[in-house]
Enzyme design. Structure first.
Site, PDB file in Angstrom:
ATOM      1  N   ASP A 157       5.537  22.153  28.807  1.00 31.80           N
ATOM      2  CA  ASP A 157       6.439  21.477  27.700  1.00 31.80           C
ATOM      3  C   ASP A 157       5.438  20.488  27.306  1.00 31.80           C
ATOM      4  O   ASP A 157       5.187  19.511  27.947  1.00 31.80           O
ATOM      5  CB  ASP A 157       7.593  21.246  28.150  1.00 31.80           C
ATOM      6  CG  ASP A 157       8.589  20.550  26.961  1.00 31.80           C
ATOM      7  OD1 ASP A 157       9.245  21.746  26.245  1.00 31.80           O
ATOM      8  OD2 ASP A 157       8.858  19.510  26.771  1.00 31.80           O
ATOM      9  N   ASN A 165       7.309  14.948  15.498  1.00 35.30           N
ATOM     10  CA  ASN A 165       7.838  15.748  14.760  1.00 35.30           C
ATOM     11  C   ASN A 165       8.525  14.806  13.732  1.00 35.30           C
ATOM     12  O   ASN A 165       8.753  14.782  12.376  1.00 35.30           O
ATOM     13  CB  ASN A 165       8.957  16.820  15.266  1.00 35.30           C
ATOM     14  CG  ASN A 165       8.271  18.273  14.943  1.00 35.30           C
ATOM     15  OD1 ASN A 165       7.195  18.418  14.420  1.00 35.30           O
ATOM     16  ND2 ASN A 165       8.911  18.956  15.979  1.00 35.30           N
ATOM     17  N   ASP A 174       3.955  21.709  13.173  1.00 32.83           N
ATOM     18  CA  ASP A 174       3.611  22.876  13.461  1.00 32.83           C
ATOM     19  C   ASP A 174       1.955  23.213  13.559  1.00 32.83           C
ATOM     20  O   ASP A 174       1.610  23.911  14.289  1.00 32.83           O
ATOM     21  CB  ASP A 174       3.847  23.718  12.377  1.00 32.83           C
ATOM     22  CG  ASP A 174       5.438  24.181  12.077  1.00 32.83           C
ATOM     23  OD1 ASP A 174       5.932  23.560  13.196  1.00 32.83           O
ATOM     24  OD2 ASP A 174       6.111  24.524  10.808  1.00 32.83           O
ATOM     25  N   ASP A 200       8.546  23.610  21.633  1.00 35.35           N
ATOM     26  CA  ASP A 200       7.226  23.213  21.997  1.00 35.35           C
ATOM     27  C   ASP A 200       6.838  23.586  23.436  1.00 35.35           C
ATOM     28  O   ASP A 200       6.395  22.970  24.239  1.00 35.35           O
ATOM     29  CB  ASP A 200       7.207  21.717  21.998  1.00 35.35           C
ATOM     30  CG  ASP A 200       8.190  20.786  22.749  1.00 35.35           C
ATOM     31  OD1 ASP A 200       9.037  21.683  23.074  1.00 35.35           O
ATOM     32  OD2 ASP A 200       8.012  19.862  23.041  1.00 35.35           O
TER      33      ASP A 200
END
Length: 283
Positions: A157, A165, A174, A200
């Site tokens: 992760d 983000n 992205d 993620d």
């Protein structure tokens, strides 16, 4: 494709066609491959590559003198191969029907394969998705049990990805995920199964890999991701780090079914410890 070839092998004797070749090729006719052949004395159902200056593989030429004709295979103006078959008078309509049926059947099989691939692929990173990972995980469990071989699972992760983000938008986030996926694909072995589990979070299944080797792989991933130099829209550079959880069979659990959930728990433990590190599942 096997179903198509079986139907062809049944259909040809009905049409009294004893010599037949099915060839796949690119649009430039440079790469040619035999898919199927029916000769008077045998049926060949294997892929055989051959020279571009040949119409059919030389080793499969008819033993008897035979007049052959060639019919192109295409679908919606897309050329993808041709058939070669023995000529017979008054068979023009039969040849065209056969060509049309084979073209449609093969194109349909290709379309089905493409749709199936889309169903198991993450559209953003092009890595296998959760559905594929879970299916392959079950296969590796069975294989590990059958051969008494080790099996390890990693859950990764990204650390502080939410900040990227929230600050620069999901579109930029992205792009970061795609770069991460490229990196993981590059530094994992071909036998390893690397996929995006969602958001993620990524999962890596390592067949025939014990705990010690898994830890080395995880450390290598962390170091490689640290080297990634990502420039933010404001010109600043950001360095990516990950938290990795590892579970190994039979070292951290005697039940391989629990590997994925144990690795997930270990990953959250790595995050609690500050991230940018590996955590091994508790016994």
């Amino acid at each position: 494709m096997e179903d198509i070839l079986e139907r062809i092998s049944i259909r040809l004797p009905e049409l009294n066609i004893n010599t037949f070749y099915l060839i796949s090729t690119d649009e430039n006719l440079e790469k040619r491959k035999l898919i199927f052949a029916r000769l008077k004395d045998r049926i060949v159902q294997e892929e055989i590559s051959f020279n571009s200056n040949e119409i059919i593989p030389q080793k499969l030429y008819p033993k008897e003198r035979t007049t052959l004709i060639i019919k192109p295979l295409y679908f919606q103006e897309s050329f993808f191969g041709y058939i070669v078959l023995e000529y017979g008078p008054k068979r023009g309509v039969i040849y065209e029907i056969l060509r049309s049926q084979i073209s449609a059947a093969i194109q349909g099989a290709k379309l089905f394969e493409e749709l199936n691939q889309l169903a198991i692929t993450d559209p953003l990173t092009k890595l296998p998705n959760r559905r594929y990972i879970e299916a392959e995980f079950q296969k590796e469990i069975e294989r590990s049990k059958r051969y008494s071989s080790p099996l390890s699972v990693m859950v990764l992760d990204l650390d502080n990805f939410k900040i990227i983000n929230d600050t620069f938008g999901h579109q930029y986030g992205d792009e970061v995920l795609k770069k991460i996926a490229e990196n993981l694909r590059k530094y994992c072995r071909k036998v390893d199964i690397v996929g995006r589990f969602g958001g993620d979070e990524f999962v890596i299944i390592l067949p025939e890999t014990n705990l010690e080797k898994s830890i080395k792989v995880a450390d290598k991933i962390i170091k490689n991701l640290e080297k990634m130099n990502i420039t933010l829209p404001n010109g600043e550079k950001v360095y990516i780090s990950v938290s990795i959880g590892i579970a190994s069979y039979p070292e951290t659990t005697k039940d391989p079914e629990k590997l994925l959930s144990l690795a997930d728990t270990a990953m959250y433990n790595a995050k609690k410890l500050g991230g940018k590190q590996t955590s091994v599942a508790s016994f």
